[in-house]
Write a protein that holds these residues in place. Structure first.
Motif, PDB file in Angstrom:
ATOM      1  N   GLU A 166     -20.859  23.842 -37.604  1.00  0.00           N
ATOM      2  CA  GLU A 166     -20.341  24.577 -36.454  1.00  0.00           C
ATOM      3  C   GLU A 166     -21.302  25.701 -36.043  1.00  0.00           C
ATOM      4  OE1 GLU A 166     -17.737  24.142 -34.538  1.00  0.00           O
ATOM      5  OE2 GLU A 166     -16.709  22.515 -35.597  1.00  0.00           O
ATOM      6  N   MET A 167     -21.880  26.389 -37.020  1.00  0.00           N
ATOM      7  CA  MET A 167     -22.824  27.468 -36.708  1.00  0.00           C
ATOM      8  C   MET A 167     -24.084  26.910 -36.053  1.00  0.00           C
ATOM      9  SD  MET A 167     -21.809  30.611 -37.389  1.00  0.00           S
ATOM     10  CE  MET A 167     -23.287  31.586 -37.690  1.00  0.00           C
ATOM     11  N   ALA A 168     -24.574  25.787 -36.576  1.00  0.00           N
ATOM     12  CA  ALA A 168     -25.770  25.171 -35.998  1.00  0.00           C
ATOM     13  C   ALA A 168     -25.499  24.719 -34.565  1.00  0.00           C
ATOM     14  CB  ALA A 168     -26.227  23.998 -36.862  1.00  0.00           C
ATOM     15  N   ALA A 169     -24.281  24.198 -34.334  1.00  0.00           N
ATOM     16  CA  ALA A 169     -23.921  23.736 -32.990  1.00  0.00           C
ATOM     17  C   ALA A 169     -23.792  24.903 -32.014  1.00  0.00           C
ATOM     18  CB  ALA A 169     -22.614  22.957 -33.045  1.00  0.00           C
ATOM     19  N   ALA A 170     -23.354  26.062 -32.526  1.00  0.00           N
ATOM     20  CA  ALA A 170     -23.159  27.234 -31.667  1.00  0.00           C
ATOM     21  C   ALA A 170     -24.448  28.028 -31.449  1.00  0.00           C
ATOM     22  CB  ALA A 170     -22.102  28.154 -32.272  1.00  0.00           C
ATOM     23  N   SER A 171     -25.468  27.758 -32.241  1.00  0.00           N
ATOM     24  CA  SER A 171     -26.717  28.511 -32.123  1.00  0.00           C
ATOM     25  C   SER A 171     -27.555  27.964 -30.961  1.00  0.00           C
ATOM     26  CB  SER A 171     -27.502  28.421 -33.440  1.00  0.00           C
ATOM     27  OG  SER A 171     -27.925  27.090 -33.671  1.00  0.00           O
ATOM     28  N   PRO A 172     -28.585  28.684 -30.512  1.00  0.00           N
ATOM     29  CA  PRO A 172     -29.120  29.911 -31.106  1.00  0.00           C
ATOM     30  C   PRO A 172     -28.308  31.149 -30.715  1.00  0.00           C
ATOM     31  CG  PRO A 172     -30.423  29.318 -29.199  1.00  0.00           C
ATOM     32  CD  PRO A 172     -29.422  28.200 -29.382  1.00  0.00           C
ATOM     33  N   PHE A 173     -28.407  32.188 -31.561  1.00  0.00           N
ATOM     34  CA  PHE A 173     -27.714  33.435 -31.317  1.00  0.00           C
ATOM     35  C   PHE A 173     -28.733  34.501 -30.923  1.00  0.00           C
ATOM     36  CE2 PHE A 173     -25.305  31.137 -34.609  1.00  0.00           C
ATOM     37  CZ  PHE A 173     -24.109  30.954 -33.922  1.00  0.00           C
ATOM     38  N   PRO A 174     -28.505  35.190 -29.825  1.00  0.00           N
ATOM     39  CA  PRO A 174     -29.488  36.187 -29.380  1.00  0.00           C
ATOM     40  C   PRO A 174     -29.589  37.394 -30.296  1.00  0.00           C
ATOM     41  CG  PRO A 174     -27.506  36.287 -28.025  1.00  0.00           C
ATOM     42  CD  PRO A 174     -27.367  35.074 -28.900  1.00  0.00           C
ATOM     43  N   THR A 175     -28.501  37.713 -31.003  1.00  0.00           N
ATOM     44  CA  THR A 175     -28.507  38.873 -31.896  1.00  0.00           C
ATOM     45  C   THR A 175     -27.734  38.558 -33.167  1.00  0.00           C
ATOM     46  OG1 THR A 175     -26.457  39.813 -30.997  1.00  0.00           O
ATOM     47  CG2 THR A 175     -28.538  40.467 -29.920  1.00  0.00           C
ATOM     48  N   TYR A 176     -27.936  39.399 -34.161  1.00  0.00           N
ATOM     49  CA  TYR A 176     -27.196  39.298 -35.413  1.00  0.00           C
ATOM     50  C   TYR A 176     -25.695  39.455 -35.155  1.00  0.00           C
ATOM     51  CZ  TYR A 176     -25.086  41.095 -39.732  1.00  0.00           C
ATOM     52  OH  TYR A 176     -24.250  41.329 -40.790  1.00  0.00           O
TER      53      TYR A 176
END
Length: 335
Positions: free
Chosen positions: A22-32
């Motif tokens: 789920e995290m990989a699917a939601a990435s990339p993340f612009p910030t921490y």
């Protein structure tokens, strides 16, 4: 500053395959911060009970980080670092007691005792284990999930720190703000969990001290590399001279009395510099770092930070970190 991380990176942060996907699917993340927001939503709202148990099973018992439970080499390395303070403060008898209580906990609840162990000593962990053991299983299951979230947040911070090139004032301040916010979140969550555990475990709030670590702590970040600085000798002193406070420039006076010393671990955190006391004595304190030995080519042979704890702050916690580069350093009060 996008994340650029894949499923394997997120699996190092949490042993749940559902969480990592789920995290990989939601990435990339612009910030921490955005990554943490997504992680909290995924962990608490999308990962089911089986996923929680899968993540719990990826952690070795506290005090035995060599158990090969982590699913990635990075996760295993982080696990060693997170338990380094516990191992450094353990004795043969306390480790044996920890093993016995871990086994007792596993038999009652069916999963490993989970705690965000970074910077915590073996006596602290044992105390927390014994305090949580009387909890009802459903209460303890929720607490374990909250502890897993603390670990996820700290590991995400490591992931971003390893990726970031902290070479400018802007990027350094960005990292400081993220670490400070992570510490604040962990502190707030920990306070809520302590209160919840006391209420469910005994039916009333405990009258004992809520401290689980010394009132003064520190860590060192090498901002030139964007990673923790390990192996730095740290000393904590308190002013007990004839005058009520040290004079400007009075660095080598006999009025400074050593309270404790340690070395930073692989997470950049020092061991205990003083005992775990409910109320810290007000006065002037100094934390000194042997930076010259860590970085012989650097500009600073050592760094000393002097700060004051007031009478009204006796019950507060003081985290005084050092952010170091070969030609500059800074600090701030964390939580």
């Amino acid at each position: 500053m996008g994340s650029g991380f894949d499923e394997k990176n997120f699996l190092a942060c949490c042993g749940s395959t559902k969480f990592a996907r789920e995290m990989a699917a939601a990435s990339p993340f612009p910030t921490y911060e955005r990554a943490v927001e997504a992680a909290r939503d995924i962990w608490f709202n999308k990962v089911d009970v089986n996923g929680w148990l899968e993540a719990f099973a990826a952690h070795p018992p506290v005090g035995n980080p060599n158990s090969r439970t982590q699913k990635t080499a990075t996760g295993e390395q982080w696990c060693h670092g997170e338990q380094s303070t516990a191992l450094a403060t353990a004795t043969e008898s306390s480790l044996q007691e920890l093993v016995e209580w871990n086994n007792r906990y596993m038999q009652k609840f069916g999963f490993v005792f989970l705690i965000c162990a970074s910077g915590r000593s073996t006596p602290e962990i044992l105390e927390e284990l014994k305090k949580r053991y009387p909890n009802r299983p459903i209460v303890e299951f929720e607490i374990a999930a909250q502890e897993e979230m603390k670990i996820i947040e700290l590991r995400l911070a490591k992931l971003f720190a390893a990726k970031a090139e902290v070479t400018s004032t802007i990027s350094t301040q960005y990292y400081i703000s993220q670490v400070t916010k992570a510490e604040d979140r962990v502190s707030i969550i920990g306070a809520h969990l302590t209160a919840a555990s006391e209420v469910h475990g005994s039916g009333k709030a405990s009258q004992n001290s809520a401290r689980t670590r010394p009132p003064i702590t520190t860590h060192v970040l090498d901002v030139s590399r964007g990673s923790p600085a390990a192996g730095i000798e740290v000393q904590l002193e308190m002013w007990k001279g004839s005058r009520p406070f040290p004079l400007f420039g009075e660095l080598d006076s006999e009025g400074w009395i050593l309270q404790g010393s340690s070395f930073t671990n692989s997470d950049g955190r020092s061991g205990q510099l003083m005992g775990i006391v409910e109320s810290v004595d007000p006065g002037f304190y100094r934390i000194s770092f042997n930076t010259g030995k860590y970085s012989p080519s650097g500009f600073f042979p050592y760094v000393s930070i002097v700060f004051e704890i007031k009478e009204s702050q006796r019950l507060e916690h003081f985290h005084v970190p050092l952010l170091l580069s070969p030609f500059s350093f800074t600090t701030y009060r964390g939580s």
